[in-house]
Design a protein around this motif. Structure first.
Motif, PDB file in Angstrom:
ATOM      1  N   ASN A   1     -12.518   8.464  13.701  1.00 48.83           N
ATOM      2  CA  ASN A   1     -13.546   8.633  12.680  1.00 48.83           C
ATOM      3  C   ASN A   1     -12.852   9.026  11.381  1.00 48.83           C
ATOM      4  OD1 ASN A   1     -15.710   9.190  11.070  1.00 48.83           O
ATOM      5  ND2 ASN A   1     -16.508  10.875  12.314  1.00 48.83           N
ATOM      6  N   TRP A   2     -12.871   8.135  10.400  1.00 49.34           N
ATOM      7  CA  TRP A   2     -12.128   8.333   9.158  1.00 49.34           C
ATOM      8  C   TRP A   2     -12.954   9.038   8.076  1.00 49.34           C
ATOM      9  CZ3 TRP A   2      -7.026   6.617   7.938  1.00 49.34           C
ATOM     10  CH2 TRP A   2      -6.350   6.057   9.024  1.00 49.34           C
ATOM     11  N   VAL A   3     -14.156   9.473   8.406  1.00 48.72           N
ATOM     12  CA  VAL A   3     -14.995  10.186   7.444  1.00 48.72           C
ATOM     13  C   VAL A   3     -14.824  11.683   7.646  1.00 48.72           C
ATOM     14  CG1 VAL A   3     -17.342  10.596   6.628  1.00 48.72           C
ATOM     15  CG2 VAL A   3     -16.662   8.306   7.370  1.00 48.72           C
ATOM     16  N   VAL A   4     -14.423  12.370   6.598  1.00 49.47           N
ATOM     17  CA  VAL A   4     -14.238  13.823   6.636  1.00 49.47           C
ATOM     18  C   VAL A   4     -15.044  14.428   5.492  1.00 49.47           C
ATOM     19  CG1 VAL A   4     -12.594  15.729   6.448  1.00 49.47           C
ATOM     20  CG2 VAL A   4     -11.932  13.625   7.632  1.00 49.47           C
ATOM     21  N   ALA A   5     -15.959  15.322   5.831  1.00 47.31           N
ATOM     22  CA  ALA A   5     -16.818  15.982   4.835  1.00 47.31           C
ATOM     23  C   ALA A   5     -17.542  14.957   3.960  1.00 47.31           C
ATOM     24  CB  ALA A   5     -16.003  16.942   3.975  1.00 47.31           C
ATOM     25  N   GLY A   6     -17.963  13.856   4.593  1.00 44.74           N
ATOM     26  CA  GLY A   6     -18.737  12.841   3.892  1.00 44.74           C
ATOM     27  C   GLY A   6     -17.930  11.857   3.078  1.00 44.74           C
ATOM     28  N   TYR A   7     -16.582  11.974   3.085  1.00 45.18           N
ATOM     29  CA  TYR A   7     -15.736  11.066   2.318  1.00 45.18           C
ATOM     30  C   TYR A   7     -14.881  10.243   3.259  1.00 45.18           C
ATOM     31  CZ  TYR A   7     -12.237   9.400  -1.033  1.00 45.18           C
ATOM     32  OH  TYR A   7     -11.421   8.604  -1.803  1.00 45.18           O
ATOM     33  N   GLU A   8     -14.867   8.935   3.051  1.00 48.79           N
ATOM     34  CA  GLU A   8     -14.048   8.058   3.891  1.00 48.79           C
ATOM     35  C   GLU A   8     -12.601   8.098   3.408  1.00 48.79           C
ATOM     36  OE1 GLU A   8     -13.794   3.449   5.544  1.00 48.79           O
ATOM     37  OE2 GLU A   8     -15.494   4.077   4.304  1.00 48.79           O
ATOM     38  N   ILE A   9     -11.736   8.570   4.273  1.00 47.68           N
ATOM     39  CA  ILE A   9     -10.331   8.743   3.914  1.00 47.68           C
ATOM     40  C   ILE A   9      -9.650   7.385   3.756  1.00 47.68           C
ATOM     41  CG2 ILE A   9      -8.130   9.742   4.636  1.00 47.68           C
ATOM     42  CD1 ILE A   9     -10.264  11.808   4.010  1.00 47.68           C
ATOM     43  N   PRO A  10      -8.983   7.122   2.620  1.00 48.13           N
ATOM     44  CA  PRO A  10      -8.234   5.861   2.469  1.00 48.13           C
ATOM     45  C   PRO A  10      -7.081   5.803   3.477  1.00 48.13           C
ATOM     46  CG  PRO A  10      -8.550   6.936   0.338  1.00 48.13           C
ATOM     47  CD  PRO A  10      -8.950   7.927   1.386  1.00 48.13           C
ATOM     48  N   THR A  11      -6.862   4.636   4.039  1.00 50.49           N
ATOM     49  CA  THR A  11      -5.796   4.482   5.020  1.00 50.49           C
ATOM     50  C   THR A  11      -4.430   4.815   4.426  1.00 50.49           C
ATOM     51  OG1 THR A  11      -7.090   2.641   5.916  1.00 50.49           O
ATOM     52  CG2 THR A  11      -4.884   2.934   6.790  1.00 50.49           C
ATOM     53  N   THR A  12      -4.263   4.532   3.131  1.00 49.07           N
ATOM     54  CA  THR A  12      -2.975   4.783   2.484  1.00 49.07           C
ATOM     55  C   THR A  12      -2.625   6.267   2.447  1.00 49.07           C
ATOM     56  OG1 THR A  12      -4.005   4.854   0.289  1.00 49.07           O
ATOM     57  CG2 THR A  12      -3.147   2.729   1.040  1.00 49.07           C
ATOM     58  N   TRP A  13      -3.603   7.129   2.708  1.00 48.19           N
ATOM     59  CA  TRP A  13      -3.312   8.562   2.686  1.00 48.19           C
ATOM     60  C   TRP A  13      -2.452   8.986   3.870  1.00 48.19           C
ATOM     61  CZ3 TRP A  13      -8.004  11.906   0.647  1.00 48.19           C
ATOM     62  CH2 TRP A  13      -8.182  11.600  -0.702  1.00 48.19           C
ATOM     63  N   PHE A  14      -2.366   8.138   4.905  1.00 46.73           N
ATOM     64  CA  PHE A  14      -1.419   8.448   5.970  1.00 46.73           C
ATOM     65  C   PHE A  14      -0.001   8.384   5.426  1.00 46.73           C
ATOM     66  CE2 PHE A  14       1.509   7.131   9.354  1.00 46.73           C
ATOM     67  CZ  PHE A  14       1.347   8.203  10.218  1.00 46.73           C
ATOM     68  N   ASP A  15       0.282   7.358   4.597  1.00 45.00           N
ATOM     69  CA  ASP A  15       1.586   7.282   3.927  1.00 45.00           C
ATOM     70  C   ASP A  15       1.799   8.520   3.062  1.00 45.00           C
ATOM     71  OD1 ASP A  15       2.461   3.986   3.889  1.00 45.00           O
ATOM     72  OD2 ASP A  15       0.393   4.495   4.330  1.00 45.00           O
ATOM     73  N   ALA A  16       0.725   8.951   2.402  1.00 48.65           N
ATOM     74  CA  ALA A  16       0.830  10.124   1.529  1.00 48.65           C
ATOM     75  C   ALA A  16       1.142  11.380   2.336  1.00 48.65           C
ATOM     76  CB  ALA A  16      -0.465  10.311   0.748  1.00 48.65           C
ATOM     77  N   ALA A  17       0.568  11.485   3.549  1.00 43.52           N
ATOM     78  CA  ALA A  17       0.842  12.650   4.398  1.00 43.52           C
ATOM     79  C   ALA A  17       2.316  12.702   4.778  1.00 43.52           C
ATOM     80  CB  ALA A  17      -0.029  12.597   5.649  1.00 43.52           C
ATOM     81  N   ASN A  18       2.878  11.541   5.120  1.00 46.06           N
ATOM     82  CA  ASN A  18       4.306  11.474   5.436  1.00 46.06           C
ATOM     83  C   ASN A  18       5.152  11.926   4.247  1.00 46.06           C
ATOM     84  OD1 ASN A  18       6.714   9.080   5.076  1.00 46.06           O
ATOM     85  ND2 ASN A  18       6.855  10.439   6.835  1.00 46.06           N
ATOM     86  N   SER A  19       4.822  11.432   3.071  1.00 43.82           N
ATOM     87  CA  SER A  19       5.576  11.797   1.876  1.00 43.82           C
ATOM     88  C   SER A  19       5.434  13.283   1.565  1.00 43.82           C
ATOM     89  CB  SER A  19       5.095  10.963   0.681  1.00 43.82           C
ATOM     90  OG  SER A  19       5.266   9.587   0.924  1.00 43.82           O
ATOM     91  N   PHE A  20       4.216  13.811   1.743  1.00 45.73           N
ATOM     92  CA  PHE A  20       3.986  15.236   1.479  1.00 45.73           C
ATOM     93  C   PHE A  20       4.852  16.104   2.389  1.00 45.73           C
ATOM     94  CE2 PHE A  20       1.744  19.137   2.736  1.00 45.73           C
ATOM     95  CZ  PHE A  20       1.662  19.783   1.505  1.00 45.73           C
ATOM     96  N   PHE A  21       4.904  15.745   3.657  1.00 48.87           N
ATOM     97  CA  PHE A  21       5.711  16.540   4.586  1.00 48.87           C
ATOM     98  C   PHE A  21       7.205  16.408   4.285  1.00 48.87           C
ATOM     99  CE2 PHE A  21       1.961  16.244   7.602  1.00 48.87           C
ATOM    100  CZ  PHE A  21       1.625  17.580   7.453  1.00 48.87           C
ATOM    101  N   CYS A  22       7.629  15.244   3.777  1.00 44.88           N
ATOM    102  CA  CYS A  22       9.031  15.095   3.357  1.00 44.88           C
ATOM    103  C   CYS A  22       9.345  16.049   2.206  1.00 44.88           C
ATOM    104  CB  CYS A  22       9.308  13.654   2.923  1.00 44.88           C
ATOM    105  SG  CYS A  22       9.505  12.474   4.276  1.00 44.88           S
ATOM    106  N   VAL A  23       8.396  16.166   1.270  1.00 45.56           N
ATOM    107  CA  VAL A  23       8.575  17.072   0.134  1.00 45.56           C
ATOM    108  C   VAL A  23       8.704  18.514   0.616  1.00 45.56           C
ATOM    109  CG1 VAL A  23       7.455  18.022  -1.923  1.00 45.56           C
ATOM    110  CG2 VAL A  23       7.389  15.556  -1.494  1.00 45.56           C
ATOM    111  N   VAL A  24       7.855  18.888   1.581  1.00 42.19           N
ATOM    112  CA  VAL A  24       7.861  20.258   2.097  1.00 42.19           C
ATOM    113  C   VAL A  24       9.112  20.537   2.925  1.00 42.19           C
ATOM    114  CG1 VAL A  24       6.682  21.873   3.649  1.00 42.19           C
ATOM    115  CG2 VAL A  24       5.348  20.453   2.084  1.00 42.19           C
ATOM    116  N   LEU A  25       9.476  19.580   3.785  1.00 41.05           N
ATOM    117  CA  LEU A  25      10.578  19.800   4.720  1.00 41.05           C
ATOM    118  C   LEU A  25      11.957  19.610   4.092  1.00 41.05           C
ATOM    119  CD1 LEU A  25       9.098  18.032   7.887  1.00 41.05           C
ATOM    120  CD2 LEU A  25       9.390  20.493   7.531  1.00 41.05           C
ATOM    121  N   GLY A  26      12.033  18.898   2.959  1.00 39.12           N
ATOM    122  CA  GLY A  26      13.322  18.661   2.319  1.00 39.12           C
ATOM    123  C   GLY A  26      14.092  19.947   2.015  1.00 39.12           C
TER     124      GLY A  26
END
Length: 457
Positions: free
Chosen positions: A280-305
């Protein structure tokens, strides 16, 4: 050559060179994420109206040839033109490519974009330059982990923004904003070229000459011994035994890199296909863009670097010395295998029902942790041990592994996840291969380490 062995971190030249990656990766991941949607969206909504297969093929080509181009560019930077000159030229060529993508009305201009991006990235040599700006070998693992954070800062901005920009901000009267997004990618490259050109004033003499003429302290010491023995120190002199062994080690590690990147890239396809139907890609009434999975990976790279950079610095400071690259990358492969185990557990636990897309956050974190133990260290390893005359070329060899993986993961997806097998069974099978590869690296650690050790040291 500018030294970076300082108590308070890295030089301004390192930061100027590293931050150039933000502009390039923002553009690359914006374009890479968008191409799947743009090519397959209907003509009425601003897309090309082509098949999913065509879209996947185009993205695969963009990914693959973006890592093949540096092999040709590596020869140019190693032998003929310094990296500080090839880099801004390459960025301008890439920017022209993205601008061509913004004008695409059919597949032809998309292919022109792919050609320009691939050719331009072949001349983009910030990684090799960082390998010479940072002169202390013990700092290189940390330096390239920080560089990876900068890379993924750009990737995060690109993948996060594109999901909002094309369907919300730039959309108008039912037409999605593909063209403005590609223009934004082009603008990022042009601005990046200006930033890098300005920043070269802080990089000393690094990149002014071809890499074959920019020797490390170790190579200069070796030249001294050669002169004492009456041997040639010219750039075209035959490779020494230790140089040959180190090049062999780079090729060996690159072979394991193929395995890593096949499975890493393969992990994305179930997100875009299998889990779009079973989560279910709807969170708090907003449909999450699929590209945000790529963004999650990049965000964790920024944090873990920065965290992994501190870990490598701490390991390097131990009395017994640093952990070898082969062990570190072995851990990376093992963690990658764990991410597939998590996928399998999710699929079994959901019992045929849809589950929340938020579970992908945990998967993205595990996947990224494996990436941080693997990807940045390859460039650090090459910077430490590659002969200067082949530095950029050896960097490209690491990229060739990604090129091969990019050509393989699509067909492998068809044979595995689309081959009639149970989803969880495929994930477990991939995890086993990844863990076995990690075990092999651990078992061969001492033998592989001997390839790069100079007995004279």
């Amino acid at each position: 050559m500018e030294s970076t062995k300082r108590k308070k971190g890295f030089s301004k030249g390192f930061w100027m060179c590293g931050c150039t990656e933000i502009f390039e990766r923002l553009a690359y991941y914006l374009g890479r994420s968008l191409i799947l949607i743009f090519v397959t969206a209907s003509v009425a909504t601003g897309g090309l109206g082509l098949s999913d297969t065509t879209g996947a093929t185009m993205q695969s080509m963009l990914t693959a040839f973006a890592y093949l181009g540096p092999l040709v560019g590596g020869v140019i930077a190693d032998r003929y033109i310094g990296g500080r000159y090839t880099t801004p030229i390459g960025m301008i060529i890439v920017g022209i490519g993205y601008f061509c993508g913004s004008m695409a009305k059919d597949a032809t201009m998309v292919y022109v974009m792919i050609i320009c991006v691939s050719a331009g990235l072949g001349l983009f040599k910030t990684g090799a330059m960082i390998g010479r700006i940072v002169t202390d070998k013990e700092q290189l693992d940390s330096a390239f982990s920080i560089r990876y954070t900068l890379v993924n800062t750009g990737a995060f901005i690109g993948t996060f923004l594109v999901g909002i920009l094309y369907k919300d901000v730039f959309a108008h009267n039912g037409v999605l904003g593909f063209s403005p997004c590609f223009k934004l990618a082009a603008a990022s490259m042009f601005l990046g070229a200006i930033w890098f050109t300005f920043g070269t004033r802080y990089m000393g003499d690094v990149g002014k000459k071809p890499f074959k003429l920019e020797k490390t302290a170790e190579e200069l010491e070796e030249d001294k011994h050669k002169k004492e023995k009456g041997q040639s120190t010219e750039a075209n002199a035959p490779l020494t035994v230790i140089e040959k062994k180190r090049i062999a080690a780079i090729f060996l590690v690159s072979g394991f890199s193929i395995i890593f990147w096949i499975f890493w890239n393969l992990a994305y396809l179930p997100v875009y296909y299998y889990w779009t139907e079973n989560m279910n890609w709807v969170v708090a009434g907003y449909e999450i863009p699929t590209t945000w999975f790529d963004a999650a990976n990049s965000f964790f790279c920024v944090v873990l670097g920065p965290l992994t950079a501190m870990l490598w610095a701490k390991l390097a400071a131990r009395p017994q010395g640093d952990m070898s690259l082969f062990r570190k990358t072995g851990f990376g492969l093992a963690i990658l295998g764990c991410s597939y185990i998590f996928f399998a557990v999710l699929d079994i636990a959901r019992g045929g029902e849809q589950i929340s897309v938020l579970w992908l956050i945990i998967f993205a974190f595990i996947l990224t942790m494996g990436e941080m133990f693997f990807s940045p260290l390859g460039h650090a390893f090459i910077s430490k041990y590659s002969p200067s005359r082949y530095l950029s070329t050896m960097m490209a060899v690491w990229g060739i592994a990604t090129f091969v993986a990019s050509l393989c993961y699509g067909p492998l997806y068809g044979l595995t996840f689309e081959g009639g097998f149970k989803f969880s069974s495929v994930c477990i099978g991939i995890a086993i291969v990844a863990v076995v590869s990690a075990v092999i690296l651990f078992l061969l650690d001492k033998k592989l380490s001997k390839l790069v050790e100079d007995d004279a040291e």
